[in-house]
Design a protein around this motif. Structure first.
Motif, PDB file in Angstrom:
ATOM      1  N   ASN A   1      -0.641   4.400 -14.796  1.00  0.00           N
ATOM      2  CA  ASN A   1      -0.885   3.955 -13.417  1.00  0.00           C
ATOM      3  C   ASN A   1      -0.929   2.441 -13.321  1.00  0.00           C
ATOM      4  N   GLY A   2      -1.567   1.805 -14.300  1.00  0.00           N
ATOM      5  CA  GLY A   2      -1.629   0.347 -14.309  1.00  0.00           C
ATOM      6  C   GLY A   2      -0.246  -0.269 -14.360  1.00  0.00           C
ATOM      7  N   GLN A   3       0.625   0.287 -15.189  1.00  0.00           N
ATOM      8  CA  GLN A   3       1.989  -0.228 -15.313  1.00  0.00           C
ATOM      9  C   GLN A   3       2.786  -0.014 -14.025  1.00  0.00           C
ATOM     10  N   ARG A   4       2.468   1.039 -13.290  1.00  0.00           N
ATOM     11  CA  ARG A   4       3.159   1.283 -12.016  1.00  0.00           C
ATOM     12  C   ARG A   4       2.687   0.322 -10.923  1.00  0.00           C
ATOM     13  N   ILE A   5       1.421  -0.086 -11.014  1.00  0.00           N
ATOM     14  CA  ILE A   5       0.847  -0.964  -9.984  1.00  0.00           C
ATOM     15  C   ILE A   5       1.152  -2.439 -10.236  1.00  0.00           C
TER      16      ILE A   5
ATOM     17  N   ALA B   1      -6.018  -2.732  -7.728  1.00  0.00           N
ATOM     18  CA  ALA B   1      -6.622  -2.828  -9.064  1.00  0.00           C
ATOM     19  C   ALA B   1      -7.571  -1.663  -9.312  1.00  0.00           C
ATOM     20  N   GLU B   2      -8.316  -1.280  -8.294  1.00  0.00           N
ATOM     21  CA  GLU B   2      -9.239  -0.146  -8.427  1.00  0.00           C
ATOM     22  C   GLU B   2      -8.482   1.138  -8.738  1.00  0.00           C
ATOM     23  N   LEU B   3      -7.357   1.346  -8.079  1.00  0.00           N
ATOM     24  CA  LEU B   3      -6.564   2.553  -8.310  1.00  0.00           C
ATOM     25  C   LEU B   3      -5.866   2.527  -9.673  1.00  0.00           C
ATOM     26  N   ALA B   4      -5.538   1.332 -10.164  1.00  0.00           N
ATOM     27  CA  ALA B   4      -4.869   1.203 -11.460  1.00  0.00           C
ATOM     28  C   ALA B   4      -5.814   1.517 -12.612  1.00  0.00           C
ATOM     29  N   VAL B   5      -7.059   1.119 -12.509  1.00  0.00           N
ATOM     30  CA  VAL B   5      -8.122   1.308 -13.500  1.00  0.00           C
ATOM     31  C   VAL B   5      -7.888   0.491 -14.774  1.00  0.00           C
ATOM     32  N   ASP B   6      -6.736   0.627 -15.392  1.00  0.00           N
ATOM     33  CA  ASP B   6      -6.451   0.018 -16.687  1.00  0.00           C
ATOM     34  C   ASP B   6      -4.985  -0.415 -16.671  1.00  0.00           C
ATOM     35  N   TRP B   7      -4.728  -1.715 -16.845  1.00  0.00           N
ATOM     36  CA  TRP B   7      -3.354  -2.219 -16.753  1.00  0.00           C
ATOM     37  C   TRP B   7      -2.442  -1.618 -17.816  1.00  0.00           C
ATOM     38  N   SER B   8      -3.012  -1.189 -18.945  1.00  0.00           N
ATOM     39  CA  SER B   8      -2.163  -0.624 -19.999  1.00  0.00           C
ATOM     40  C   SER B   8      -1.860   0.861 -19.786  1.00  0.00           C
ATOM     41  N   SER B   9      -2.501   1.464 -18.795  1.00  0.00           N
ATOM     42  CA  SER B   9      -2.260   2.881 -18.502  1.00  0.00           C
ATOM     43  C   SER B   9      -0.952   3.042 -17.731  1.00  0.00           C
TER      44      SER B   9
ATOM     45  N   MET C   1       1.577  -5.611  -7.500  1.00  0.00           N
ATOM     46  CA  MET C   1       0.638  -6.737  -7.388  1.00  0.00           C
ATOM     47  C   MET C   1       1.339  -8.080  -7.593  1.00  0.00           C
ATOM     48  N   PHE C   2       2.292  -8.134  -8.531  1.00  0.00           N
ATOM     49  CA  PHE C   2       3.015  -9.397  -8.752  1.00  0.00           C
ATOM     50  C   PHE C   2       3.762  -9.809  -7.490  1.00  0.00           C
ATOM     51  N   ASP C   3       4.259  -8.853  -6.730  1.00  0.00           N
ATOM     52  CA  ASP C   3       4.960  -9.169  -5.493  1.00  0.00           C
ATOM     53  C   ASP C   3       4.050  -9.750  -4.420  1.00  0.00           C
ATOM     54  N   LEU C   4       2.727  -9.563  -4.585  1.00  0.00           N
ATOM     55  CA  LEU C   4       1.771 -10.077  -3.608  1.00  0.00           C
ATOM     56  C   LEU C   4       1.371 -11.533  -3.868  1.00  0.00           C
ATOM     57  N   ILE C   5       1.736 -12.065  -5.031  1.00  0.00           N
ATOM     58  CA  ILE C   5       1.349 -13.428  -5.385  1.00  0.00           C
ATOM     59  C   ILE C   5       2.186 -14.403  -4.558  1.00  0.00           C
ATOM     60  N   PRO C   6       1.519 -15.302  -3.826  1.00  0.00           N
ATOM     61  CA  PRO C   6       2.286 -16.258  -3.005  1.00  0.00           C
ATOM     62  C   PRO C   6       3.174 -17.149  -3.872  1.00  0.00           C
ATOM     63  N   SER C   7       4.348 -17.418  -3.360  1.00  0.00           N
ATOM     64  CA  SER C   7       5.276 -18.262  -4.129  1.00  0.00           C
ATOM     65  C   SER C   7       5.047 -19.738  -3.837  1.00  0.00           C
TER      66      SER C   7
ATOM     67  N   LEU D   1       0.837  -1.210   0.000  1.00  0.00           N
ATOM     68  CA  LEU D   1       0.000   0.000   0.000  1.00  0.00           C
ATOM     69  C   LEU D   1       0.869   1.255   0.000  1.00  0.00           C
ATOM     70  N   ALA D   2       1.948   1.240   0.766  1.00  0.00           N
ATOM     71  CA  ALA D   2       2.866   2.386   0.778  1.00  0.00           C
ATOM     72  C   ALA D   2       3.523   2.555  -0.587  1.00  0.00           C
ATOM     73  N   ARG D   3       3.935   1.453  -1.198  1.00  0.00           N
ATOM     74  CA  ARG D   3       4.545   1.520  -2.538  1.00  0.00           C
ATOM     75  C   ARG D   3       3.563   2.087  -3.550  1.00  0.00           C
ATOM     76  N   ALA D   4       2.303   1.670  -3.456  1.00  0.00           N
ATOM     77  CA  ALA D   4       1.279   2.177  -4.386  1.00  0.00           C
ATOM     78  C   ALA D   4       1.064   3.672  -4.192  1.00  0.00           C
ATOM     79  N   ALA D   5       1.038   4.104  -2.940  1.00  0.00           N
ATOM     80  CA  ALA D   5       0.865   5.538  -2.671  1.00  0.00           C
ATOM     81  C   ALA D   5       1.975   6.329  -3.356  1.00  0.00           C
ATOM     82  N   LYS D   6       3.199   5.868  -3.223  1.00  0.00           N
ATOM     83  CA  LYS D   6       4.322   6.575  -3.832  1.00  0.00           C
ATOM     84  C   LYS D   6       4.272   6.482  -5.361  1.00  0.00           C
ATOM     85  N   ALA D   7       3.915   5.329  -5.886  1.00  0.00           N
ATOM     86  CA  ALA D   7       3.879   5.137  -7.341  1.00  0.00           C
ATOM     87  C   ALA D   7       2.819   6.005  -8.009  1.00  0.00           C
ATOM     88  N   LEU D   8       1.710   6.231  -7.299  1.00  0.00           N
ATOM     89  CA  LEU D   8       0.583   6.970  -7.884  1.00  0.00           C
ATOM     90  C   LEU D   8       0.451   8.386  -7.337  1.00  0.00           C
TER      91      LEU D   8
END
Length: 194
Positions: free
Chosen positions: A180-184, A170-178, A188-194, A41-48
């Protein structure tokens, strides 16, 4: 019933008491999972470019210091964190309340390390003040699963939307190709369990 989605330009993120000691008391989720999501969440705040307000309570007591990783992610916000001297409800602290007001944002994303203490009280206060609130339930936990469920139900009944880290990002990204989407996406990939 219409639901207004949050956008980076009308939202602030409040992270409450993600402290080493307090996190060890939250037993309804794993320490590392709570940490990963709070930092995301902190990373997203800074990215956006979303205002980020950090607070801690009694860092010199068993609650311990705020997660050191926040200093790497958001050095200015970490240095300016509101160090409360004991107020359970972070919004009862005049410095924290002033920092939230200074964001000039009506939409608040709130995550506290313990949903049944750190999150519930400021959420109820923010709702009473007219804010729209999303509680990121999985970036916090409670001492027991029952306590967590009761706190989440109480906040939802009061008008908060209960969400997860993935949902809100995902709500803040709106569109993965945007932009903001590219920044998020990497966050999100870092949140996927290994």
């Amino acid at each position: 019933m219409s639901i207004k989605l949050f956008a980076p330009n009308d939202t602030a993120i409040l992270l409450i008491d993600h402290q080493v000691g307090t996190m060890s008391w939250a037993r309804s989720a794993e320490f590392d999972d709570i940490k990963l999501r709070a930092l995301a969440l902190a990373r997203a705040a800074k990215a956006l470019d979303i205002p980020l307000v950090l607070t801690s309570s009694m860092e010199d007591q068993p609650q311990g210091p705020l997660l050191a990783e926040f200093a790497d992610i958001a050095p200015e916000e970490f240095a300016a964190r509101i160090r409360r001297t004991g107020a359970v409800n972070a919004l009862d602290d005049p410095n924290f309340a002033a920092a939230v007001k200074a964001t000039e944002r009506s939409n608040l994303i709130i995550a506290g390390v313990t949903n049944d203490v750190c999150t519930v009280h400021p959420t109820l206060t923010a709702l009473a003040q007219g804010h729209t609130v999303q509680v990121v339930a999985d970036a916090g936990a409670s001492i027991t699963k029952d306590a967590d469920e009761i706190a989440l139900r109480r906040m939802e009944r009061a008008g908060a939307d209960i969400t997860s880290t993935n949902q809100v990002l995902a709500e803040l990204a709106v569109d993965w190709s945007s932009t903001n989407g590219q920044r998020i996406l990497p966050i999100m990939f870092d949140l996927i369990p290994s």
